[in-house]
Design an enzyme around this catalytic site. Structure first.
Site, PDB file in Angstrom:
ATOM      1  CG  ASP A 102       0.430  -4.136   1.979  1.00 29.21           C
ATOM      2  OD1 ASP A 102       0.600  -5.103   2.751  1.00 29.21           O
ATOM      3  OD2 ASP A 102       1.243  -3.203   1.858  1.00 29.21           O
ATOM      4  CD  GLU A 133       7.766  -0.496   7.584  1.00 29.49           C
ATOM      5  OE1 GLU A 133       6.785  -1.183   7.226  1.00 29.49           O
ATOM      6  OE2 GLU A 133       7.974   0.654   7.146  1.00 29.49           O
ATOM      7  CD  GLU A 169       0.369  -1.631   7.961  1.00 25.88           C
ATOM      8  OE1 GLU A 169      -0.009  -0.873   8.890  1.00 25.88           O
ATOM      9  OE2 GLU A 169       0.890  -1.215   6.922  1.00 25.88           O
ATOM     10  CE  LYS A 193       3.197  -6.126   3.720  1.00 29.26           C
ATOM     11  NZ  LYS A 193       2.720  -4.961   4.493  1.00 29.26           N
ATOM     12  CG  ASP A 207      -0.322  -0.093   2.523  1.00 33.88           C
ATOM     13  OD1 ASP A 207       0.913  -0.215   2.591  1.00 33.88           O
ATOM     14  OD2 ASP A 207      -1.057  -0.040   3.541  1.00 33.88           O
ATOM     15  CB  SER A 208       4.580   1.729  -0.074  1.00 31.42           C
ATOM     16  OG  SER A 208       4.834   0.552  -0.821  1.00 31.42           O
TER      17      SER A 208
HETATM   18  O1  KIV Z   1       3.609  -1.177   1.596  1.00 28.82           O
HETATM   19  C1  KIV Z   1       4.792  -1.536   1.637  1.00 28.82           C
HETATM   20  O2  KIV Z   1       5.631  -1.168   0.811  1.00 28.82           O
HETATM   21  C2  KIV Z   1       5.187  -2.408   2.736  1.00 28.82           C
HETATM   22  C3  KIV Z   1       6.644  -2.728   2.881  1.00 28.82           C
HETATM   23  C4  KIV Z   1       7.383  -1.547   3.384  1.00 28.82           C
HETATM   24  C5  KIV Z   1       6.883  -3.912   3.721  1.00 28.82           C
HETATM   25  O3  KIV Z   1       4.382  -2.838   3.488  1.00 28.82           O
END
Ligand code: KIV
Length: 271
Positions: A90, A189, A122, A120, A51-52
């Protein structure tokens, strides 16, 4: 024998074998078809549709604004390029925090609409029911502890997490719960390397670190950061393997100059 770019598709099972044999896992973010093709061909084990994307693709300050539909768009593009890499997506903020039912619904959408291989999410104790529900549906889940950017407003900073003993104990507890709930892997992280090493030693599932030091089973970076596409972002944990900002801007400056001076197109570049 190490798993090379020429060998077969990476699965969650492959990652477990890699942990067992001591072969380190390489993971990079990917958000679009062309970049994903380059990374897959270069031998990256796992492509994370992070989600980055909210930051690097859309220019938001945090990861919170990106939607499930937008993540699905990015993920489907990455999946179309992936021949060998495992593709993990994510679940974005707001798509799983309500309850396990909402989490399962979001995970199923990702799997059905993108063809990705897992999701994934969190968090620790608070997402255990969601993890169990998604895993029970046959969907591989990767956990994410330490600095969890979706909770940035709760913490207020992007500083190192779990530096104090109490928080470190909580992180280890959460990691064990996530493993017990069925996660196939865990991202840690921005936590102290020693703590990441302790968690990695206690878990049987692979642990992949970002800013979590070397005593883990693999590493992940945001691809735009490791390729040096934003020279303004240089945290200590980031190794830049290229300076694409300079390469791209120099090429573009040359193009602009050639257009202005009518050096482009030349005789052989027209019909
Ligand atoms: O969204 C992302 O890029 C991440 C990584 C930093 C692990 O979750």
């Amino acid at each position: 024998m190490p798993t090379t770019a020429a060998t077969k598709k990476i699965t969650t099972h492959t990652l477990r074998q890699m942990k067992a044999s001591g072969e380190k896992i390489s993971m990079l973010t990917a958000y679009d078809y062309t970049m994903a093709r380059l990374l897959d061909e270069a031998g990256v084990d796992v492509l994370l549709v992070g989600d980055s994307a909210a930051n690097v693709m859309a220019g938001y300050e945090t990861t919170l604004p990106i939607t499930l539909d937008q993540m699905i768009y990015h993920a489907a593009s990455v999946v179309r390029a992936a021949r060998r890499s495992l593709v993990i997506v994510d679940l974005p903020f707001g798509s799983y925090q309500e309850d396990a039912r909402q989490a399962l619904h979001s995970a199923v959408r990702v799997m059905k609409e993108t063809g990705a291989h897992g999701i994934k999410l969190e968090g620790g104790e608070s997402v255990i029911e969601a993890v169990q529900r998604i895993v029970a549906a046959g969907i591989p889940v990767m956990g994410h502890l330490g600095l969890t950017p979706q909770s940035i407003y709760q913490f207020g900073t992007y500083a190192v997490r779990a530096a104090e003993e109490k928080e470190a104990q909580k992180l280890l507890h959460d990691a064990l719960l996530l493993q017990q709930a069925g996660c196939f892997a865990l991202v840690l992280e921005k936590i102290p390397a020693k703590l990441a090493g302790e968690v990695t030693a206690q878990l049987s599932i692979p642990v992949i670190g970002i800013g979590a030091g070397k005593y883990v089973d693999g590493q992940v970076l945001v691809v735009h950061d490791m390729l040096g596409m934003n020279q303004a972002f240089k945290p200590r944990f980031l190794r830049q393997y290229a300076n694409l900002q300079e390469v791209i801007q120099e090429a573009v400056r040359q193009y602009v100059a050639d257009v202005k001076s009518q050096q482009f197109p030349g005789e052989h570049e027209q019909y």
